[in-house]
Design a protein around this motif. Structure first.
Motif, PDB file in Angstrom:
ATOM      1  N   VAL A   1      -8.771  -3.703 -14.592  1.00 49.70           N
ATOM      2  CA  VAL A   1      -7.471  -3.351 -14.005  1.00 49.70           C
ATOM      3  C   VAL A   1      -7.713  -2.706 -12.649  1.00 49.70           C
ATOM      4  CG1 VAL A   1      -6.411  -2.988 -16.281  1.00 49.70           C
ATOM      5  CG2 VAL A   1      -7.419  -1.043 -15.051  1.00 49.70           C
ATOM      6  N   PRO A   2      -6.694  -2.658 -11.782  1.00 51.70           N
ATOM      7  CA  PRO A   2      -6.837  -1.889 -10.545  1.00 51.70           C
ATOM      8  C   PRO A   2      -7.109  -0.417 -10.856  1.00 51.70           C
ATOM      9  CG  PRO A   2      -4.949  -3.358 -10.412  1.00 51.70           C
ATOM     10  CD  PRO A   2      -5.417  -3.394 -11.843  1.00 51.70           C
ATOM     11  N   LYS A   3      -7.907   0.239 -10.016  1.00 55.49           N
ATOM     12  CA  LYS A   3      -8.261   1.632 -10.261  1.00 55.49           C
ATOM     13  C   LYS A   3      -7.046   2.549 -10.293  1.00 55.49           C
ATOM     14  CE  LYS A   3     -12.937   1.310  -8.332  1.00 55.49           C
ATOM     15  NZ  LYS A   3     -13.844   1.704  -7.222  1.00 55.49           N
ATOM     16  N   ASP A   4      -6.002   2.188  -9.533  1.00 56.77           N
ATOM     17  CA  ASP A   4      -4.808   3.036  -9.493  1.00 56.77           C
ATOM     18  C   ASP A   4      -3.728   2.568 -10.471  1.00 56.77           C
ATOM     19  OD1 ASP A   4      -4.065   0.699  -8.255  1.00 56.77           O
ATOM     20  OD2 ASP A   4      -3.354   1.632  -6.394  1.00 56.77           O
TER      21      ASP A   4
ATOM     22  N   ARG B   1      -5.563  -9.422  -8.393  1.00 56.13           N
ATOM     23  CA  ARG B   1      -5.393  -8.866  -7.043  1.00 56.13           C
ATOM     24  C   ARG B   1      -4.021  -9.211  -6.475  1.00 56.13           C
ATOM     25  NH1 ARG B   1     -10.192 -10.180  -3.164  1.00 56.13           N
ATOM     26  NH2 ARG B   1     -11.004  -8.140  -3.847  1.00 56.13           N
ATOM     27  N   ALA B   2      -3.532 -10.416  -6.778  1.00 55.76           N
ATOM     28  CA  ALA B   2      -2.238 -10.860  -6.259  1.00 55.76           C
ATOM     29  C   ALA B   2      -1.065 -10.310  -7.058  1.00 55.76           C
ATOM     30  CB  ALA B   2      -2.185 -12.383  -6.248  1.00 55.76           C
ATOM     31  N   GLY B   3      -1.330  -9.691  -8.208  1.00 53.99           N
ATOM     32  CA  GLY B   3      -0.263  -9.162  -9.034  1.00 53.99           C
ATOM     33  C   GLY B   3       0.354 -10.169  -9.982  1.00 53.99           C
TER      34      GLY B   3
ATOM     35  N   ASP C   1      -1.310  -8.381 -14.948  1.00 52.23           N
ATOM     36  CA  ASP C   1      -1.434  -6.921 -14.904  1.00 52.23           C
ATOM     37  C   ASP C   1      -2.837  -6.432 -15.259  1.00 52.23           C
ATOM     38  OD1 ASP C   1       1.438  -6.347 -14.409  1.00 52.23           O
ATOM     39  OD2 ASP C   1       1.678  -7.257 -16.406  1.00 52.23           O
ATOM     40  N   ALA C   2      -3.581  -7.250 -15.977  1.00 51.60           N
ATOM     41  CA  ALA C   2      -4.937  -6.895 -16.391  1.00 51.60           C
ATOM     42  C   ALA C   2      -5.690  -8.171 -16.708  1.00 51.60           C
ATOM     43  CB  ALA C   2      -4.920  -5.968 -17.609  1.00 51.60           C
TER      44      ALA C   2
ATOM     45  N   PHE D   1     -11.130  -2.705  -8.362  1.00 54.04           N
ATOM     46  CA  PHE D   1     -10.883  -2.769  -9.795  1.00 54.04           C
ATOM     47  C   PHE D   1     -11.860  -1.882 -10.550  1.00 54.04           C
ATOM     48  CE2 PHE D   1      -9.377  -7.444  -9.225  1.00 54.04           C
ATOM     49  CZ  PHE D   1      -8.180  -6.994  -8.680  1.00 54.04           C
ATOM     50  N   GLN D   2     -11.473  -1.508 -11.763  1.00 51.31           N
ATOM     51  CA  GLN D   2     -12.391  -0.832 -12.676  1.00 51.31           C
ATOM     52  C   GLN D   2     -12.537  -1.673 -13.940  1.00 51.31           C
ATOM     53  OE1 GLN D   2     -10.484   2.968 -13.747  1.00 51.31           O
ATOM     54  NE2 GLN D   2     -10.012   2.104 -15.765  1.00 51.31           N
TER      55      GLN D   2
END
Length: 281
Positions: A123-126, A189-191, A194-195, A214-215
């Motif tokens: 997922v994105p880090k934020d 990355r493009a949305g 979500d994961a 990402f993490q």
């Protein structure tokens, strides 16, 4: 990976017989197929981050390590890691070892495992999902997850009511023309999703090299089957016990160097029971 046996009579495991000499001769015949002058590797030419014909994958680095210990040059047989891979490479005697193969597969004789890893959530880090550690977490409800169709995590998504919104990606592909893992991370990355749920030895290195925003969280806490961690071995031809034992010895004696290559690449390494991650020395 769909793999069928070719030249079956030459490569099947030797059946039990009462005469030891017959067994010895049979094993000698299969062992004689292994090159004594080259470390002959069966590999996909476009399967980064694992292998590539440029030599830039971490399995290429592992091959160089083993070849160096044997004091032989590496020689590759390239073939897409899809239907017919084993038949057209290892079973056709064009090469002697597949660098990465899940433990227990019947088409090859497995060495001892050289790593244990797991599927992971990316997922994105934020993201609000950054603390999620299981696919049963309520935070995933209503989210769209990317998953490789037919892979073990898909069963967990179905059990947890997440499969209807999930975006599937192909399992069996020719990586020269299609890259499901990269496509999945591009979609994240493009949305579009979500994961992402990916095999850690693929997702980890890709996150490290190309998707640093990402993490990656290894899925170590799933309580229901199927399990999401696997031991990875090298594959050799059935019956080649002498070659298998030689590789087992190399794996045992060079564990630190093997782990260093994998950790440097970004592979999430686990203990043998798949319960905790390993760190570098």
């Amino acid at each position: 990976m769909n793999r069928l046996a070719a030249l079956l009579a030459a490569f099947v495991a030797v059946p039990a017989v009462s005469l030891q000499g017959t067994v010895d001769r049979a094993f000698a015949q299969t062992s004689d197929l292994v090159s004594s002058s080259e470390f002959r590797v069966c590999a996909d030419p476009a399967n980064l981050p694992l292998s590539h014909e440029s030599g830039s994958g971490y399995e290429n680095r592992l091959a160089e390590l083993f070849a160096g210990k044997l004091e032989r040059p590496v020689a590759y047989t390239w073939f897409p890691m899809a239907t017919g891979f084993v038949r057209n490479t290892l079973r056709a005697n064009r090469c002697d070892v597949i660098m990465g193969y899940a433990q227990g597969h019947e088409l090859v004789l497995n060495t001892n495992h050289y790593m244990t890893s797991a599927y992971a959530l990316i997922v994105p880090k934020d993201s609000t999902l950054s603390d999620v550690k299981t696919l049963s977490d309520a935070a995933l409800k209503g989210k769209r997850l990317g998953v490789v169709a037919g892979s073990p995590p898909a069963s967990h998504l179905a059990r947890n009511g997440l499969i209807a919104k999930a975006k599937p990606y192909n399992l069996f592909v020719d990586r020269r023309v299609e890259s499901p893992a990269v496509d999945m991370l591009d979609d994240l990355r493009a949305g579009t999703i979500d994961a992402a749920v990916l095999w850690g030895p693929i997702g980890g290195p890709l996150v490290k090299s190309d998707f640093p925003e990402f993490q990656l969280t290894p899925l170590l806490q799933e309580e229901n089957p199927p399990r999401l961690f696997f031991r990875i071995t090298m594959g050799v031809r059935p019956g080649e016990k002498v070659w298998q034992r030689k590789l087992n010895s190399l794996i045992r004696r060079n564990r630190t160097e093997i782990n260093a290559i994998l950790l440097d690449a970004g592979v999430p390494l686990l203990d043998d029971m798949g319960t905790q991650t390993l760190k570098g020395d």
